[in-house]
Each structure stands twice: as C-alpha cells, then as structure tokens.
Write an enzyme that holds these catalytic residues in place. Sequence first.
Site, mmCIF file in Angstrom:
data_model
loop_
_atom_site.group_PDB
_atom_site.id
_atom_site.type_symbol
_atom_site.label_atom_id
_atom_site.label_comp_id
_atom_site.label_asym_id
_atom_site.label_seq_id
_atom_site.Cartn_x
_atom_site.Cartn_y
_atom_site.Cartn_z
ATOM 1 N N ARG A 280 -6.857 0.989 16.728
ATOM 2 C CA ARG A 280 -7.367 1.231 15.388
ATOM 3 C C ARG A 280 -8.437 0.180 15.170
ATOM 4 N NH1 ARG A 280 -3.638 1.577 9.994
ATOM 5 N NH2 ARG A 280 -4.119 -0.640 9.924
ATOM 6 N N LYS B 164 0.812 -1.232 0.000
ATOM 7 C CA LYS B 164 0.000 0.000 0.000
ATOM 8 C C LYS B 164 0.840 1.274 0.000
ATOM 9 C CE LYS B 164 -0.446 0.670 4.927
ATOM 10 N NZ LYS B 164 -0.866 -0.017 6.142
HETATM 11 C C1 LIG Z 1 0.015 -0.729 6.755
HETATM 12 C C2 LIG Z 1 -0.282 -1.998 7.370
HETATM 13 C C3 LIG Z 1 0.729 -2.951 7.536
HETATM 14 C C4 LIG Z 1 2.162 -2.715 7.136
HETATM 15 O O1 LIG Z 1 2.761 -1.766 7.961
HETATM 16 P P1 LIG Z 1 4.290 -1.309 7.773
HETATM 17 O O2 LIG Z 1 4.560 -0.528 8.994
HETATM 18 O O3 LIG Z 1 4.351 -0.536 6.519
HETATM 19 O O4 LIG Z 1 5.123 -2.526 7.702
HETATM 20 C C5 LIG Z 1 0.378 -4.166 8.079
HETATM 21 N N1 LIG Z 1 -0.901 -4.426 8.441
HETATM 22 C C6 LIG Z 1 -1.892 -3.533 8.302
HETATM 23 C C7 LIG Z 1 -3.272 -3.910 8.710
HETATM 24 C C8 LIG Z 1 -1.614 -2.291 7.773
HETATM 25 O O5 LIG Z 1 -2.610 -1.410 7.638
#
Ligand SMILES: *Cc1c(COP(=O)(O)O)cnc(C)c1O
Length: 360
Positions: A133, A38
């Site tokens: 969250r 993402k």
């Molecule tokens: C963005 C996200 C991740 C990855 O996080 P990083 O800190 O970029 O490794 C993993 N799980 C969820 C649910 C996320 O939203």
Amino acid sequence: MSSGYPRIEINLPAIEENARKLVSFGKDRGFQIAGITKGVCGDIKIAQVMVDSGIEILGDARIQNIRRLREAGIKAKYMLIREPMLSEIEDVVRYADYSVNSEISTLREISRIAREHEKLHSVIVMVDVGDRREGLLPSQVDIFLEKIRELPGIEIAGFGTNMGCFGGVLPTYENQKKLVEIGERAQKILGYDVEIISTGGTVVLSLAEKGQLPEGINQMRIGEAILLGTSTTDNRVISWLRQDTFTIKAEVIELNEKPSLPEGPRGLDALGREKKFEDRGIRKRAIVALGAQDVEIDGLEPLSPGLEILGGSSDHIILDAQNAEISVGDVVSFSLKRPYQYTVMLRAMTSPYVEKFYIS
Ligand SMILES: *Cc1c(COP(=O)(O)O)cnc(C)c1O
C-alpha cells in the site's frame, strides 16, 4: 426527528476494557498504543474512552475527524495516518501533530505552510516492507531523507509501516526488523535518533503475542482490536479481548408467509449479485428496516433464535422467521459476524441513517 432505529449500540465499557488491556500489553513489551478511530468515524465518546484507558496518541485517516476530536477537547496527540492530500495541508498543519508521508512534493508544501504558521510539524516517513500500500521501498529511504532533511518547519519524528491492508501481507520478524534497521540507518543521515518506530495495524499484535516482535518497535497503531476484539487479516478472535462491543438493532416492518422461491424471469439482485434460492415451501418471513446503506448485510448474525438472514437490498433485509415468535414493530438484534465485522461497524458508524446509541 429520528425514530431511534436502525441503531448501533456501542458498549463503551467493553471498548474501554479492550483499550486498557492493550495499553498494558504494549507497556510490558516496550511499545505504546496509538488508538485508531477511523473505523468509527472519529467518534468522540469512543475516542474519550481510549484516552481514559491510557492511550496518549489518537490516529485517524481523515483530517476532519481529527479536527472534530480536537475541537471537542479530547486531550491527545493526533496523528493523520493517511498520507495528506496536497489540498488539505493547511488543515493538517493546523490540527495534526503528526502525519505519515512518503511524497517530497507534499513535504515541501507542509514545510511552506508550517513556516507560515510558525509551527513544527512532525512527520512519520512511511516505508513499504511488503504489503504494497503506501510507503517508500526500503531502498528509496536514504535518498528521500537527503532531500527532506533540510526542510524547515518539519521534524522527522520517525518511521512507520503498515501491514495486512492491501496485499493482506502478514507481519514477520523479518519484515518488522527491516523497519527497525531503517530507523537505525537514518540516524547517520539525519544526525539524530528518531523518536518513533511505528507499526500496525491489529494484525501485528499476533507477532507480539508470540514474542516475535523485534526490539526497537515502540508504537503500534491499533483500531480493530480495541473496537472489535478481532483481527480481520488473520480472521481471528483475540481471545483475551472482548467482542461484545457493537450490536445492530432494526425494526420489523413486514411479516408474511411467502413461497421461498422467486417467481418470474430473473436478473441480478439490487446489489448486482446472482442469488441462489432453495425451495423450502411456504415460509414465514420478516422484513426489517435496515439495508446495505446502513450495514454490510453478510456481516450480521441475528441474536434471537429462529431467525436467519435470507438476503437484502439497500434498505431492506429479509429474514426467515418460520420458527420465531415475532411481530411487526419488534426489534431484531444482530451481532457482527466475521470476516465482515469491521465493514459492518464502519458503515453503521458512517451512515447518517443509523442512530448511535451509547451504553456507558
Ligand atoms: C487503519 C490503519 C491502522 C489501524 O488498523 P486496524 O487493523 O484497524 O488496527 C493503522 N495504521 C494505518 C496506517 C491504517 O491505515
């Protein structure tokens, strides 16, 4: 027609090295890496590099990214890592193998549509162990499972939690252990063992590095460590990974000598900020064609000597160039600076104005 600038240069071999090291780090400790795309807008070439490095599951928060990757032929399992919108379930069932969920009404809709398509959709039930969250509170899980275990077209593939995003909550042995215990307890309600106990993101790596990740966690969802070799939540450079993965480049459009102080009555700047100025007399300054539409200005560090960022607006960045050899038309390179490196990457990869330039 694009001029080629501003651009983000993407060092694919560096990203590949990070991904390979992480895959083997996880293998040694009993967990698989889910590569999260993402932060790079589901970029096809970067996703391919992740898969080439041994990553078997790719996750993204946007179903359109997952669809694009799948249609580009990137061979992986796909996980939607943001809880789906009710309005996108059709696409979720069609393009994602897994999705994270904590809403009964959403799961009913997934069930209905999965049945229509004669598909089995795999669900990771999200649990909030402290970051506040997404996810059920641990005390809500049992009742939730009772309500959804009979839904046809749905398989409860596992449980997941997310750390360090909203509350900035750091992983501990205790909060990760809670997730493992929920997985074990669920077996009694579901009547079978779930396949996945999933944690993330990058901030959880430090726990594994210290040998404090509880046994039973078998998946870590990782974006930032692969892409940047850093961890924003604990503001850390991960010393065994590479940070030279992205470079921003922009072209000089004006060079002039000006007083360092603004002149006239002053309000806020274009980005709503109050700025302080220091009187350094008349200075040579350069303006580059790059701005807040393309990057996070506070997350840039000029790579050539004698340049210093003074500030910027949506489409301009102003540099002090008093001690630099520079001309109009020159290209200035920037590295990504903590703690805003993720934001710079995210915005540059998302901005249609920034050319994506791959180094392979
Ligand atoms: C963005 C996200 C991740 C990855 O996080 P990083 O800190 O970029 O490794 C993993 N799980 C969820 C649910 C996320 O939203």
